[in-house]
Every structure is written in C-alpha cells, then in structure tokens.
Scaffold this motif. Structure first.
Motif, mmCIF file in Angstrom:
data_model
loop_
_atom_site.group_PDB
_atom_site.id
_atom_site.type_symbol
_atom_site.label_atom_id
_atom_site.label_comp_id
_atom_site.label_asym_id
_atom_site.label_seq_id
_atom_site.Cartn_x
_atom_site.Cartn_y
_atom_site.Cartn_z
ATOM 1 N N GLY A 39 0.805 -1.218 0.000
ATOM 2 C CA GLY A 39 0.000 0.000 0.000
ATOM 3 C C GLY A 39 0.839 1.269 0.000
ATOM 4 O O GLY A 39 0.294 2.379 0.064
ATOM 5 N N ALA A 40 2.175 1.146 -0.082
ATOM 6 C CA ALA A 40 3.025 2.347 -0.032
ATOM 7 C C ALA A 40 2.787 3.235 -1.243
ATOM 8 O O ALA A 40 2.432 2.758 -2.323
ATOM 9 C CB ALA A 40 4.489 1.938 0.053
ATOM 10 N N SER A 41 3.026 4.539 -1.047
ATOM 11 C CA SER A 41 2.760 5.528 -2.099
ATOM 12 C C SER A 41 3.761 5.424 -3.249
ATOM 13 O O SER A 41 4.927 5.092 -3.057
ATOM 14 C CB SER A 41 2.831 6.927 -1.491
ATOM 15 O OG SER A 41 2.925 7.886 -2.521
ATOM 16 N N THR A 42 3.289 5.747 -4.451
ATOM 17 C CA THR A 42 4.162 5.753 -5.625
ATOM 18 C C THR A 42 4.593 7.171 -5.980
ATOM 19 O O THR A 42 5.206 7.386 -7.021
ATOM 20 C CB THR A 42 3.418 5.173 -6.848
ATOM 21 O OG1 THR A 42 2.241 5.960 -7.052
ATOM 22 C CG2 THR A 42 3.024 3.728 -6.625
ATOM 23 N N ALA A 43 4.251 8.155 -5.116
ATOM 24 C CA ALA A 43 4.529 9.566 -5.442
ATOM 25 C C ALA A 43 6.014 9.776 -5.736
ATOM 26 O O ALA A 43 6.879 9.192 -5.082
ATOM 27 C CB ALA A 43 4.095 10.459 -4.297
ATOM 28 N N PHE A 44 6.286 10.615 -6.731
ATOM 29 C CA PHE A 44 7.654 10.873 -7.155
ATOM 30 C C PHE A 44 8.266 11.973 -6.288
ATOM 31 O O PHE A 44 7.575 12.910 -5.870
ATOM 32 C CB PHE A 44 7.649 11.322 -8.631
ATOM 33 C CG PHE A 44 9.018 11.601 -9.183
ATOM 34 C CD1 PHE A 44 9.827 10.556 -9.609
ATOM 35 C CD2 PHE A 44 9.491 12.898 -9.289
ATOM 36 C CE1 PHE A 44 11.090 10.799 -10.131
ATOM 37 C CE2 PHE A 44 10.762 13.155 -9.813
ATOM 38 C CZ PHE A 44 11.557 12.109 -10.230
ATOM 39 N N GLY A 45 9.551 11.837 -5.984
ATOM 40 C CA GLY A 45 10.282 12.952 -5.363
ATOM 41 C C GLY A 45 10.171 13.052 -3.856
ATOM 42 O O GLY A 45 10.496 14.089 -3.282
ATOM 43 N N GLY A 46 9.701 11.991 -3.164
ATOM 44 C CA GLY A 46 9.665 12.041 -1.702
ATOM 45 C C GLY A 46 11.072 11.932 -1.121
ATOM 46 O O GLY A 46 12.022 11.592 -1.830
ATOM 47 N N ASP A 47 11.235 12.216 0.180
ATOM 48 C CA ASP A 47 12.538 12.023 0.817
ATOM 49 C C ASP A 47 12.933 10.557 0.650
ATOM 50 O O ASP A 47 12.061 9.680 0.631
ATOM 51 C CB ASP A 47 12.451 12.342 2.320
ATOM 52 C CG ASP A 47 12.365 13.837 2.553
ATOM 53 O OD1 ASP A 47 12.773 14.592 1.643
ATOM 54 O OD2 ASP A 47 11.864 14.241 3.626
ATOM 55 N N PRO A 48 14.242 10.277 0.548
ATOM 56 C CA PRO A 48 14.664 8.879 0.366
ATOM 57 C C PRO A 48 14.052 7.971 1.431
ATOM 58 O O PRO A 48 13.987 8.329 2.613
ATOM 59 C CB PRO A 48 16.188 8.951 0.520
ATOM 60 C CG PRO A 48 16.539 10.355 0.135
ATOM 61 C CD PRO A 48 15.387 11.203 0.563
ATOM 62 N N ASN A 49 13.580 6.827 1.007
ATOM 63 C CA ASN A 49 13.015 5.797 1.889
ATOM 64 C C ASN A 49 11.808 6.264 2.709
ATOM 65 O O ASN A 49 11.561 5.760 3.793
ATOM 66 C CB ASN A 49 14.111 5.242 2.812
ATOM 67 C CG ASN A 49 15.211 4.573 2.000
ATOM 68 O OD1 ASN A 49 14.921 3.696 1.192
ATOM 69 N ND2 ASN A 49 16.439 5.013 2.173
#
Ligand code: ADP
Ligand code: MG
Length: 491
Positions: A39-49
């Motif tokens: 269920g983790a997000s696929t959003a681009f550009g989040g903080d690493p990990n």
C-alpha cells in the motif's frame, strides 16, 4: 523473410547493403496510487526511503498482496494494444543479487503473462510510411530501488522509494527496421499509454524507458545476433544508440568478425554504446513460481466492462477526424498525437470549418506555442478565442491577413477578439464606395501602370497591394478585385 526492403532504410557498408533489425522491451510505470504488492505511495520525489512499506523492504514474514488497480491498468493497456488478454496468469520470482533489491528477487511474470500478442500501428514521419509493429507480450513486474553512489566518497546509499512500484514490460517483436521507425514506435506507444492514463510516459523521471535490441543482416537473410542496449531514457537517445550500434556491428562483420550477444549501455555524452556484460556473464535468474501468490484470475465480463469504458484511442480519433472534418491523414495525425490538442481542435471545429480550424491550430497556434516553449494546455489563446477569430473571417468582418494580426494580439494581450476588432478599427472595408475611392486615387496617380496593366493583367496584383496599403490591409479582397478589374478594364 523475403518482404521487399525499402532501399532508403538500408545502410551502405564497404561490402554492400545492411538492414537493421530492432525489437524493444519498454518498461512503463503503471499509473496507480500504491505499489504492485503493497500500500506504499508511488509519489515521485519524496525524501529517500519515505515511501517504503515492510513488504517493499522485504522484512521477514511479509506477504505480497496484489493491487487490483495495477491489474486493471495492465488489462486496459492490453486492450489499447489490441492484444490478447489472458484470464489466468502467474507470477514468478526472478532471482538476482543487487543492493537495491532487498528481496533478492523481483516478482515478475515469466511463462504466462497477463497480456499476450497485440499490435501498434505507427506512422513514420521521415518516410511517410505506416507500419504495424507486433507486440509479443505485456507483463506486470516490480521495479527495484535505487543505488546512489555519488553522495559519499566511500559509501553507497540505497533509496527504496521505487522498490515495488508496478511496471508494465511491453515487448515488441523484432519488426522495426530503422532508428526512425524505433523512435516513431516509442512515440506512438507513449501516446496510447497517455490516452489510456495507464502511464504518464515521463521519460525524464524514468517512468518510461526502453531496452533496445539491435542486430544487422544482409537484406532478406536470417536475423543476425543481437545486442541489447539497456535502459535508454529518451526518444532521441534511442535513435542515436541504434545508429551507433548498427554501424559498430557492421564494422565488425565487414572486418570478418562475429557479433557476441551482450548487454550494452548507451553513453549520450560520448554518443556510443559500451559493453556492460557478455552472454557468459549473463544472470541465471532461476525463475520459479512465487509461492506467496496465487495465479491471477479474472473473468471475461470484467475485461469486457473495462473495454466498454476505454477512451477513444488515437487511431480511432484520427479516422474520425478525417471522416467528420475532412482532415488530411497528416493533419489528423498531428492533432491526435496529444489528447489535449485533439480536444482543443474539436472545441474549435465544432460548428465550424474543420480544415480551417486544423490549419489555424497546426500552422499558427503550434508555431507560436513552440516559440514560447509552451504546451497546448498552457495556450494563451483559448479554443473559444480562436473560434471567434475564425468566425470573424467567415463573416467577412476581417481578412485572413488581419486575422493573423488579431491572433497575435490575442496571444500576447488576451481579450475578446470581437471587441478588439471593434475597438482597434480592424474591420474589413466592404463598403465599395470607400474602396472605389482608394482605387481611383491610385489609378489617377499611376497612369503608366494603368497602361501596362491593360496589356499585362498580372499587374493587377500591384494595384491590389497599393490599395491594401492605402486601406491598412482592410479592403475586402473580393470586392477590391472586382472593382479593380472593372476600373482597369481587365476581364
Ligand atoms: P529474451 O527473452 O532473451 O529477452 P526475446 O526473444 O524475448 O529474448 O527478445 C527480447 C527482445 O529482443 C524482443 O523485443 C525481440 O523483438 C528482440 N529481438 C529478438 N531477436 C532479435 C534480433 N535478432 N535482432 C533484434 N532484436 C531482436
Ligand atoms: Mg527480455
């Protein structure tokens, strides 16, 4: 095997002609909120990990659960590729070690993929040809994480945000015969994915990337040994990599050598491909069915329901634009390349002359947007404004020439085209009295030209130009022509 070969596609070598053969494996990131098995997000550009579930990090005891949305998107893509949809498919483990792959294997589909054979119709701008590229299969698989080697002198880092994101691998048959065809194929495939909304096609973000398989052969002979160029992430680079690789292989063969099957990388800075690993070093992936996942099954009714709600795709839209609006295949093709430009066109063309609408959009609007580096979705001229400009020409209120000035004003300053014409006195003069007066003055001032024009009617153009100048380009061209002919006595 013996299909006629277009000589223009052949490469001239020192010892004769060669034909390039290309097949592609495209990795397309599925548009979905969550990953393929978590269920983790696929959003681009989040903080690493920051977008990593316990499943993506491969913690012991975690179990994958398939994301229905990703399955839905894969089926919709298969339908868009006119492909066989397999009601039963299976997931396998592809085993290899890499620091950005915490499971030690990638979950993929090997023997039985969710989508089988299909096809993509491709217009190749450089040759004017339309080719059919057969699709071998489309399967679902997980993306890996990302290793980062340039943040610390002695350490590497791993970012698992991408780990587990759903990819569709779309494999073509070796049906492409030139860099031009390969570029046109990827462009068309990307257009289809964008229409479907199943992948955003953003190659800069790595959401669409290609493994390009290249071999060369003498025209009509058996396929040669191929090399695979991994992970090319721009359409321009795909073309460059193919051109370089084909010439490299030809040089080896003409020198009496043989091509070793291997994996290569394209270096855009140097414009060349380099060996990454040879066949001997190729991974043995030890594929086996993933025991944590049941076969993926759905029924035909589910597929039919998805098919019913598919949007109109570029090929159908192009055919409709040609039939309903009388557009040429070229113009229709240009307009449907992006859904936004196709929608813009239809808004302008509704209730108007379709060809005029297409001309204005392709020749004026696209040219002007290009100059500003703007996309159609950010066009300063709306479909309603462009429609109004076309109406003003149709009603005879302004000439085509003035319309271009008006377009420029609307583009740079905005405003209601009708009001602008009114306020700035841009209306065409259809009052024949006013035109006659201007013509009379020019005739009186140029008796020599009048004599010449009687002998040589093409000089009429000179009088048209003079009168237009005198009226600020606003004389109605038709009325002007008639008046001039009458006054000069030309039939
Ligand atoms: P693998 O399973 O080893 O990846 P495939 O047969 O599935 O090999 O082919 C992978 C890709 O290579 C496909 O896109 C296919 O069209 C392409 N391909 C296969 N043979 C050739 C060849 N001789 N020249 C160029 N491309 C090829
Ligand atoms: Mg492969």
């Amino acid at each position: 095997m013996n299909a006629p070969v277009n000589p223009k596609k052949l490469i001239k070598g020192a010892t004769g002609d060669w034909e390039i053969v290309i097949g592609m494996e495209i990795h397309a990131q599925v548009t979905s909120q969550a990953k393929l098995f978590s269920g983790a997000s696929t959003a681009f550009g989040g903080d690493p990990n920051s977008h990593v579930s316990l499943v993506d990090a491969a913690m012991p005891g975690m179990l994958p659960v398939i994301n229905e949305e990703c399955v839905r998107q894969a089926i919709r893509t298969g339908l868009g590729l006119k492909a066989q949809i397999n009601l039963r498919s299976t997931f396998d483990r592809k085993n290899y070690f890499y620091p950005d792959l915490p499971q030690g294997y990638q979950i993929s589909q090997y023997k039985s993929p969710i989508v089988g054979e299909g096809e993509v119709i491709v217009d190749v701008p450089e040759t004017g040809e339309t080719i059919t590229v057969r699709i071998e299969r489309l399967h679902l698989e997980q993306d890996a994480g990302k290793s980062i080697h340039d943040l610390h002198p002695t350490m590497s880092f791993v970012d698992l945000n991408r780990s587990g994101v759903a990819l569709m691998e779309i494999v073509s048959k070796p049906d492409l015969r030139s860099a031009d065809e390969a570029r046109a194929y990827v462009t068309k495939l990307r257009t289809i994915l964008r229409y479907l909304g199943t992948c955003d096609g953003d190659m800069e973000k790595g959401n669409l990337r290609a493994d390009v398989n290249v071999s060369v052969r003498r025209p009509g002979e058996e396929f040669g040994t191929r090399c695979e160029i991994k992970n090319v992430n721009s359409i321009r680079f795909i073309g460059q990599a193919i051109e370089y690789e084909a010439r490299r292989q030809i040089a080896i063969l003409e020198d009496g050598g043989t091509i070793e099957q291997e994996t290569r990388l394209y270096d855009p800075g140097k414009g060349e491909t380099r060996s990454m690993r040879s066949k001997e070093e190729a991974h043995d992936y030890r594929y086996f069915p993933d025991p944590d996942l049941l076969p993926l099954e759905f029924d035909q009714a589910y597929v039919d329901e998805l098919a019913r709600h598919l949007p109109e795709l570029p090929d159908e839209k192009k055919a409709r634009f040609m039939a309903d609006y009388g557009l040429t295949p070229y113009d229709a093709g240009v307009l449907v390349a992006e859904r936004a430009s196709a929608d813009f066109f239809e808004e302008v063309a509704k209730g108007r002359d379709g060809k005029a609408a297409a001309n204005w959009i392709i020749n004026e609007l696209f040219g002007r947007l290009n100059k500003e580096g703007k996309d159609i979705s950010a066009s300063p001229v709306s479909a309603a404004q462009l429609g109004a400009i076309i109406d003003l020409i149709g009603e005879g209120v302004i000439s085509g020439k003035i319309a271009k000035d008006l377009f420029e004003i609307v583009f740079t300053e905005g405003g209601d085209p009708r009001e602008i014409v009114e306020k700035r006195g841009m209306k065409q003069v259809t009052d024949t009295g006013a035109i006659e007066k201007a013509v009379d003055e020019i005739i009186a001032a140029n008796p020599d030209k009048v004599e010449q024009a009687k002998a040589k009617p093409t000089l009429l153009g000179w009088f048209v130009g003079q009168t237009m100048k005198a009226t600020g380009g606003k004389a109605n061209p038709q009325a002007l022509n008639e008046i001039l002919k009458k006054k000069l006595g030309i039939e």
